[in-house]
Motif scaffolding. Sequence first.
Motif, PDB file in Angstrom:
ATOM      1  N   GLU A   7       1.010  -1.239   0.175  1.00  0.00           N
ATOM      2  CA  GLU A   7       0.052  -0.034   0.108  1.00  0.00           C
ATOM      3  C   GLU A   7       0.709   1.274   0.022  1.00  0.00           C
ATOM      4  OE1 GLU A   7      -2.637  -0.510   3.323  1.00  0.00           O
ATOM      5  OE2 GLU A   7      -3.669  -1.903   2.360  1.00  0.00           O
ATOM      6  N   GLU A  11       0.720   4.065  -2.948  1.00  0.00           N
ATOM      7  CA  GLU A  11       0.645   5.429  -2.575  1.00  0.00           C
ATOM      8  C   GLU A  11       1.637   6.148  -3.234  1.00  0.00           C
ATOM      9  OE1 GLU A  11      -0.311   8.443   1.223  1.00  0.00           O
ATOM     10  OE2 GLU A  11      -0.809   6.474   1.322  1.00  0.00           O
ATOM     11  N   ASN A  15      -0.186   8.871  -5.344  1.00  0.00           N
ATOM     12  CA  ASN A  15      -0.897   9.856  -4.751  1.00  0.00           C
ATOM     13  C   ASN A  15       0.289  11.170  -4.457  1.00  0.00           C
ATOM     14  OD1 ASN A  15      -3.268   8.690  -4.666  1.00  0.00           O
ATOM     15  ND2 ASN A  15      -2.913   7.741  -2.849  1.00  0.00           N
TER      16      ASN A  15
END
Length: 62
Positions: A7, A11, A15
């Motif tokens: 994860e 990210e 992001n």
Amino acid sequence: MVTYIKESLEELKNNVTWLERSKASNLMVVVAVFSILFALATWGVDSLFSNLITLYFEKLIG
């Protein structure tokens, strides 16, 4: 733990807004210069206090 790492990498890929390479390089140089200047200033103050303490105890003892 593996899920957390996956994860985190996901990210980072999707992001996070990354700087352009040239801008990141310029900022890295600025950080390096200020780090060196701060280290020199810290060393100078430390040397000054060391000399003052040595002088004080030499006067006190001798």
